[in-house]
Design a protein around this motif. Sequence first.
Motif, PDB file in Angstrom:
ATOM      1  N   ASN A   6       0.807  -1.222   0.000  1.00 40.19           N
ATOM      2  CA  ASN A   6       0.000   0.000   0.000  1.00 40.19           C
ATOM      3  C   ASN A   6       0.840   1.271   0.000  1.00 40.19           C
ATOM      4  O   ASN A   6       0.319   2.361   0.126  1.00 40.19           O
ATOM      5  N   GLY A   7       2.154   1.139  -0.156  1.00 45.50           N
ATOM      6  CA  GLY A   7       3.026   2.293  -0.341  1.00 45.50           C
ATOM      7  C   GLY A   7       3.534   2.992   0.900  1.00 45.50           C
ATOM      8  O   GLY A   7       4.210   4.008   0.795  1.00 45.50           O
ATOM      9  N   THR A   8       3.255   2.480   2.084  1.00 46.61           N
ATOM     10  CA  THR A   8       3.689   3.139   3.318  1.00 46.61           C
ATOM     11  C   THR A   8       5.202   3.328   3.352  1.00 46.61           C
ATOM     12  O   THR A   8       5.697   4.424   3.628  1.00 46.61           O
ATOM     13  N   GLN A   9       5.932   2.263   3.084  1.00 45.24           N
ATOM     14  CA  GLN A   9       7.393   2.345   3.136  1.00 45.24           C
ATOM     15  C   GLN A   9       7.939   3.141   1.950  1.00 45.24           C
ATOM     16  O   GLN A   9       8.949   3.842   2.065  1.00 45.24           O
ATOM     17  N   ALA A  56      -3.008   2.101  -2.422  1.00 49.38           N
ATOM     18  CA  ALA A  56      -1.852   3.016  -2.390  1.00 49.38           C
ATOM     19  C   ALA A  56      -2.192   4.349  -3.044  1.00 49.38           C
ATOM     20  O   ALA A  56      -1.757   5.398  -2.569  1.00 49.38           O
ATOM     21  N   GLN A  57      -2.954   4.310  -4.101  1.00 49.54           N
ATOM     22  CA  GLN A  57      -3.266   5.540  -4.824  1.00 49.54           C
ATOM     23  C   GLN A  57      -4.239   6.441  -4.081  1.00 49.54           C
ATOM     24  O   GLN A  57      -4.408   7.593  -4.438  1.00 49.54           O
ATOM     25  N   THR A  58      -4.840   5.952  -3.015  1.00 49.46           N
ATOM     26  CA  THR A  58      -5.713   6.804  -2.208  1.00 49.46           C
ATOM     27  C   THR A  58      -4.915   7.621  -1.199  1.00 49.46           C
ATOM     28  O   THR A  58      -5.462   8.521  -0.571  1.00 49.46           O
ATOM     29  N   LYS A  59      -3.641   7.303  -1.046  1.00 52.96           N
ATOM     30  CA  LYS A  59      -2.779   7.994  -0.091  1.00 52.96           C
ATOM     31  C   LYS A  59      -2.160   9.234  -0.721  1.00 52.96           C
ATOM     32  O   LYS A  59      -2.046   9.350  -1.928  1.00 52.96           O
ATOM     33  N   LYS A  60      -1.711  10.132   0.124  1.00 51.08           N
ATOM     34  CA  LYS A  60      -1.030  11.337  -0.347  1.00 51.08           C
ATOM     35  C   LYS A  60       0.371  10.956  -0.841  1.00 51.08           C
ATOM     36  O   LYS A  60       1.112  10.266  -0.153  1.00 51.08           O
ATOM     37  N   TRP A  61       0.719  11.446  -2.022  1.00 47.14           N
ATOM     38  CA  TRP A  61       2.028  11.141  -2.622  1.00 47.14           C
ATOM     39  C   TRP A  61       2.850  12.399  -2.722  1.00 47.14           C
ATOM     40  O   TRP A  61       2.335  13.477  -2.942  1.00 47.14           O
ATOM     41  N   CYS A  62       4.144  12.240  -2.561  1.00 47.73           N
ATOM     42  CA  CYS A  62       5.055  13.369  -2.626  1.00 47.73           C
ATOM     43  C   CYS A  62       5.628  13.478  -4.044  1.00 47.73           C
ATOM     44  O   CYS A  62       5.497  12.580  -4.855  1.00 47.73           O
TER      45      CYS A  62
END
Length: 100
Positions: free
Chosen positions: A59-62, A86-92
């Motif tokens: 899910n992209g946490t790391q 993962a795509q629902t999370k904020k990305w930098c």
Amino acid sequence: MTTANRYLTSWENYWSTLSGTPGEIFWDADPVHAAQQDLGLFQGYADPQLPLLDLGCRNGTQTRFLADHFPKVIGTEISPAAVEIAQTKKWCSQCLVPCA
């Protein structure tokens, strides 16, 4: 069924039952207890001109944590359902591809 198809089916069956709610994924540890522990082992070997690859990023946490320490990070994941979470999370801006 090939080995790759078995992995895809197994992980997709798992991830498709989840909503992405914090704490729902039991191994989704805070990066301070996961990626940060290994950062010192490989950070000096990474070429800053190349993106860092996070294989099986779930899910992209790391992946998001690693993006704070490397100029570019690419997360990859076999399960489309995990990529959706993962795509629902904020990305930098350092993450080239949000876990896809």
